[in-house]
Structures are given as structure tokens and as C-alpha cells.
Enzyme design. Structure first.
Site, PDB file in Angstrom:
ATOM      1  N   HIS A  37       0.837  -1.198   0.000  1.00 54.16           N
ATOM      2  CA  HIS A  37       0.000   0.000   0.000  1.00 54.16           C
ATOM      3  C   HIS A  37       0.880   1.261   0.000  1.00 54.16           C
ATOM      4  O   HIS A  37       0.595   2.242  -0.684  1.00 54.16           O
ATOM      5  CB  HIS A  37      -0.892   0.020   1.249  1.00 54.16           C
ATOM      6  CG  HIS A  37      -1.861  -1.132   1.326  1.00 54.16           C
ATOM      7  ND1 HIS A  37      -1.805  -2.068   2.324  1.00 54.16           N
ATOM      8  CD2 HIS A  37      -2.899  -1.477   0.541  1.00 54.16           C
ATOM      9  CE1 HIS A  37      -2.776  -2.949   2.166  1.00 54.16           C
ATOM     10  NE2 HIS A  37      -3.452  -2.617   1.073  1.00 54.16           N
ATOM     11  N   GLN A  61     -18.134  -6.188  -1.538  1.00 50.88           N
ATOM     12  CA  GLN A  61     -17.290  -6.980  -2.430  1.00 50.88           C
ATOM     13  C   GLN A  61     -16.911  -8.340  -1.853  1.00 50.88           C
ATOM     14  O   GLN A  61     -16.154  -9.081  -2.446  1.00 50.88           O
ATOM     15  CB  GLN A  61     -16.040  -6.199  -2.851  1.00 50.88           C
ATOM     16  CG  GLN A  61     -14.961  -6.085  -1.808  1.00 50.88           C
ATOM     17  CD  GLN A  61     -13.865  -5.139  -2.268  1.00 50.88           C
ATOM     18  OE1 GLN A  61     -14.076  -3.942  -2.385  1.00 50.88           O
ATOM     19  NE2 GLN A  61     -12.688  -5.674  -2.537  1.00 50.88           N
ATOM     20  N   LYS A 141      -1.012  -6.446  -8.146  1.00 51.69           N
ATOM     21  CA  LYS A 141      -1.320  -7.644  -7.366  1.00 51.69           C
ATOM     22  C   LYS A 141      -2.758  -8.113  -7.626  1.00 51.69           C
ATOM     23  O   LYS A 141      -3.053  -9.297  -7.678  1.00 51.69           O
ATOM     24  CB  LYS A 141      -1.094  -7.314  -5.895  1.00 51.69           C
ATOM     25  CG  LYS A 141      -1.828  -8.150  -4.904  1.00 51.69           C
ATOM     26  CD  LYS A 141      -0.915  -9.173  -4.314  1.00 51.69           C
ATOM     27  CE  LYS A 141      -1.552 -10.120  -3.336  1.00 51.69           C
ATOM     28  NZ  LYS A 141      -2.911  -9.880  -2.971  1.00 51.69           N
ATOM     29  N   ASP A 142      -3.676  -7.138  -7.775  1.00 52.29           N
ATOM     30  CA  ASP A 142      -5.072  -7.462  -8.097  1.00 52.29           C
ATOM     31  C   ASP A 142      -5.292  -7.127  -9.573  1.00 52.29           C
ATOM     32  O   ASP A 142      -5.966  -6.152  -9.917  1.00 52.29           O
ATOM     33  CB  ASP A 142      -6.000  -6.665  -7.180  1.00 52.29           C
ATOM     34  CG  ASP A 142      -5.779  -7.020  -5.723  1.00 52.29           C
ATOM     35  OD1 ASP A 142      -6.313  -8.027  -5.272  1.00 52.29           O
ATOM     36  OD2 ASP A 142      -5.019  -6.301  -5.033  1.00 52.29           O
ATOM     37  N   SER A 178      -2.577  -8.191   3.022  1.00 54.06           N
ATOM     38  CA  SER A 178      -3.134  -8.124   4.378  1.00 54.06           C
ATOM     39  C   SER A 178      -3.447  -9.534   4.880  1.00 54.06           C
ATOM     40  O   SER A 178      -3.422  -9.804   6.068  1.00 54.06           O
ATOM     41  CB  SER A 178      -4.421  -7.308   4.369  1.00 54.06           C
ATOM     42  OG  SER A 178      -4.222  -6.111   3.669  1.00 54.06           O
ATOM     43  N   ARG A 179      -3.759 -10.420   3.951  1.00 48.92           N
ATOM     44  CA  ARG A 179      -4.136 -11.785   4.349  1.00 48.92           C
ATOM     45  C   ARG A 179      -2.949 -12.600   4.849  1.00 48.92           C
ATOM     46  O   ARG A 179      -3.143 -13.603   5.533  1.00 48.92           O
ATOM     47  CB  ARG A 179      -4.790 -12.518   3.170  1.00 48.92           C
ATOM     48  CG  ARG A 179      -6.162 -11.967   2.824  1.00 48.92           C
ATOM     49  CD  ARG A 179      -6.643 -12.497   1.490  1.00 48.92           C
ATOM     50  NE  ARG A 179      -7.803 -11.754   1.036  1.00 48.92           N
ATOM     51  CZ  ARG A 179      -9.046 -12.203   1.086  1.00 48.92           C
ATOM     52  NH1 ARG A 179      -9.294 -13.392   1.578  1.00 48.92           N
ATOM     53  NH2 ARG A 179     -10.052 -11.472   0.667  1.00 48.92           N
TER      54      ARG A 179
HETATM   55  P1  AMP Z   1      -6.428  -3.899  -0.408  1.00 48.42           P
HETATM   56  O1  AMP Z   1      -6.370  -3.024   0.791  1.00 48.42           O
HETATM   57  O2  AMP Z   1      -5.781  -5.240  -0.227  1.00 48.42           O
HETATM   58  O3  AMP Z   1      -7.771  -3.948  -1.059  1.00 48.42           O
HETATM   59  O4  AMP Z   1      -5.479  -3.200  -1.492  1.00 48.42           O
HETATM   60  C1  AMP Z   1      -5.556  -1.827  -1.777  1.00 48.42           C
HETATM   61  C2  AMP Z   1      -4.672  -1.535  -2.959  1.00 48.42           C
HETATM   62  O5  AMP Z   1      -3.343  -1.967  -2.674  1.00 48.42           O
HETATM   63  C3  AMP Z   1      -5.122  -2.303  -4.225  1.00 48.42           C
HETATM   64  O6  AMP Z   1      -4.984  -1.465  -5.338  1.00 48.42           O
HETATM   65  C4  AMP Z   1      -4.154  -3.460  -4.257  1.00 48.42           C
HETATM   66  O7  AMP Z   1      -3.965  -3.993  -5.564  1.00 48.42           O
HETATM   67  C5  AMP Z   1      -2.891  -2.813  -3.728  1.00 48.42           C
HETATM   68  N1  AMP Z   1      -1.960  -3.814  -3.221  1.00 48.42           N
HETATM   69  C6  AMP Z   1      -2.238  -4.848  -2.386  1.00 48.42           C
HETATM   70  N2  AMP Z   1      -1.148  -5.597  -2.190  1.00 48.42           N
HETATM   71  C7  AMP Z   1      -0.143  -5.041  -2.912  1.00 48.42           C
HETATM   72  C8  AMP Z   1       1.242  -5.353  -3.134  1.00 48.42           C
HETATM   73  N3  AMP Z   1       1.814  -6.402  -2.565  1.00 48.42           N
HETATM   74  N4  AMP Z   1       1.944  -4.548  -3.948  1.00 48.42           N
HETATM   75  C9  AMP Z   1       1.374  -3.469  -4.552  1.00 48.42           C
HETATM   76  N5  AMP Z   1       0.088  -3.116  -4.385  1.00 48.42           N
HETATM   77  C10 AMP Z   1      -0.669  -3.888  -3.576  1.00 48.42           C
END
Ligand code: AMP
Length: 271
Positions: A37, A61, A141-142, A178-179
Site C-alpha cells: 500500500h 465486495q 497484485k489485483d 493483508s491476508r
Molecule cells: P487492499 O487493501 O488489499 O484492497 O489493497 C488496496 C490496494 O493496494 C489495491 O490497489 C491493491 O492492488 C494494492 N496492493 C495490495 N497488495 C499489494 C502489493 N503487494 N503490492 C502493490 N500493491 C498492492
């Protein structure tokens, strides 16, 4: 840092900043922040005058309510979260609008998590309307989510530049997530097999062909006690499957698999 708890306050503040010529970047997250993040925030800071980061665990979601309940948040945060849900979805988060996202909505993550991408779009359309950023930064990543949000931007004519930021990894290659904090020590050791399998595919796809490369990757995941949802090689632009790769077309390999009850996803561009 300025903390906003009400979307209206944030919206007014951003409008004022923009009227003064400030360029804004937006990083939407679901909290439980990690280096990945922070990397998005750094990408935004290098390109914009102001970076807005949202923390919102979006109930719309999560197709599986148990997954939503297990998402890492603390009790104090739960209260804050409920407060935010009312802000984002004043009428509740059921019976919301739907978007025509095409076939990309129904494959891979969309197949295993029905409704997930509608939920992503429902929250992203609201957040983009509140924040009205010039630039939006999301993680590779997503991967499928990036394509979906780009489609949403087109559909709703949002005036925002989309940036895909490369995945931040642990030193052994595991994509930060986060997981990951829900993995036991043994599971954490096993988890590296996902990025290794993706590297295997990248190394062997051209010489061995898709079928063999996928078989090898599947075996690596099985040996590390993964229960695999999918291993997939696809065209990078629209995630249509590729069986005969010419090595030139932009391609991506994607994996989703369970280590115990923790579902991990990752992907790698192949060229
Ligand atoms: P999340 O809080 O997991 O929904 O992720 C929020 C944002 O952070 C999304 O755009 C994800 O794709 C990005 N993100 C999550 N993990 C990573 C990572 N390891 N590297 C880069 N971006 C990430």
C-alpha cells in the site's frame, strides 16, 4: 496528514485544493496497511501534489460473509468501519446498482467470488465521486481488479488517469497482502510456492508450451499443500485464455489458491 471521517468534508476540501490548481492522487485500500500500500502512496506522491488514501473494508465486495468477518481489523476499527459503511451506503449495501462489465466479470476471481467485482465497482464509483482525483493508483497484485476499474472509468466517463503499480514482494517472493498475517509459520513457508510457480511458468512457457508449464506449476502448488482455485495463462489486455503463445503478445499468469483457509492471489507478467 489530515484525517477525514466524513465524505462530505473530504469532498469539499479536495474541491478547494483542486480549484487552487493542486493535482490529486487517490489510493483506495481496505486498511491493514503493508508496504504494498505504501508503494502505491509513494507512486502517487511522486506524480501529484496531494495524495488521498481511503481505508474502507467494503462489505459489498465480499461474496462470502465469513471472508468479510475474517478480514483483519481490530475491534476499535470495527466501530469506525460500521460508521463508514453508513457513510458510503446510506441505504444499505444490498440492492445496489449493477454495471455491465462484460465477460471479464465472470472469469477467474469473478467465477470464484460471484458479485465481487460489482461490489468493487459499487464502492469505487462512490469513492471516485467523493474524492474526484486526477490520478488513481491501484496494485498489479489485483490484476483483474485493475482491468475492471479501468472498464468502470470508461463506462462512467470518470476523468481520472489510471496507474497500475507493480506488486511489492517479501524477500522470498511472496506478494505482500493483508491476508498474509493470517498464515501460520508453516503456511507462511509454503506460501512462497505461488510466486515460485509463477516464475516457473514465466521460465518455461515458451520452451514447454502452456499445458506442460501449467502442469508443473500445479504440481509445485500441490507439493506445498495449496488447494488451487485457478492457474491461468491469459492475454494481458483482456484475460482471454492463451494456449499457443507466440512470446510477443503481452501475457500474464495468474494464480488463486488456499493455504489452509487463507486465500491468496498473485500474478506475473510473462513478457
Ligand atoms: P487492499 O487493501 O488489499 O484492497 O489493497 C488496496 C490496494 O493496494 C489495491 O490497489 C491493491 O492492488 C494494492 N496492493 C495490495 N497488495 C499489494 C502489493 N503487494 N503490492 C502493490 N500493491 C498492492
Amino acid at each position: 496528514m489530515i484525517l477525514f471521517k466524513r465524505s462530505e468534508d473530504l469532498h469539499l476540501w479536495v474541491s478547494k485544493q483542486r480549484s487552487q490548481g493542486k493535482i490529486t492522487g487517490f489510493v483506495p485500500t481496505m486498511g491493514a496497511l503493508h508496504e504494498g500500500h505504501i508503494h502505491l502512496i509513494e507512486a502517487s506522491r511522486s506524480l501529484t501534489d496531494l495524495t488521498i488514501c481511503s481505508i474502507f473494508v467494503n462489505p459489498a465486495q465480499f461474496n462470502d460473509p465469513r471472508d468479510f468477518e475474517k478480514y483483519p481489523v481490530s475491534i476499535e476499527k470495527d466501530i469506525e468501519m460500521l460508521d463508514k459503511v453508513i457513510e458510503i451506503y446510506p441505504q444499505g449495501n444490498t440492492g445496489l446498482e449493477t454495471y455491465d462489465l462484460g465477460q471479464i466479470e465472470t472469469i477467474l476471481e469473478g467465477h470464484y467470488r460471484p458479485g465481487h467485482f460489482q461490489g468493487v465497482c459499487q464502492v469505487m464509483s462512490r469513492l471516485l465521486n467523493i474524492v474526484t482525483p486526477d490520478h488513481l493508483f491501484m496494485g498489479q497484485k489485483d490484476y483483474q481488479q485493475c482491468l475492471i476499474v479501468q472498464r468502470l472509468i470508461e463506462l462512467l466517463h470518470f476523468q481520472v488517469h489510471f496507474h497500475t503499480v507493480p506488486t511489492v514482494r517479501e524477500s522470498d517472493g511472496l506478494a505482500q497482502s493483508s491476508r498474509n498475517r493470517r498464515l501460520t509459520a508453516d503456511q507462511r513457508v509454503n506460501a512462497v510456492a505461488i510466486s515460485k510457480a509463477l516464475n516457473d511458468i514465466r521460465g518455461s512457457l515458451q520452451s514447454k508450451g502452456a499445458e506442460k508449464a501449467l502442469k508443473q506449476a500445479r504440481e509445485r502448488l500441490e507439493a506445498a499443500h495449496f488447494k488451487t482455485d485457478y492457474i491461468y495463462i491469459a492475454r494481458a489486455s483482456d484475460l482471454q485464455t492463451i494456449s499457443d503463445w507466440n512470446g510477443k503478445e503481452k501475457a500474464v499468469a495468474l494464480i488463486a489458491a488456499f493455504q489452509g483457509d487463507v486465500r491468496l492471489i498473485d500474478n506475473m507478467l510473462l513478457n
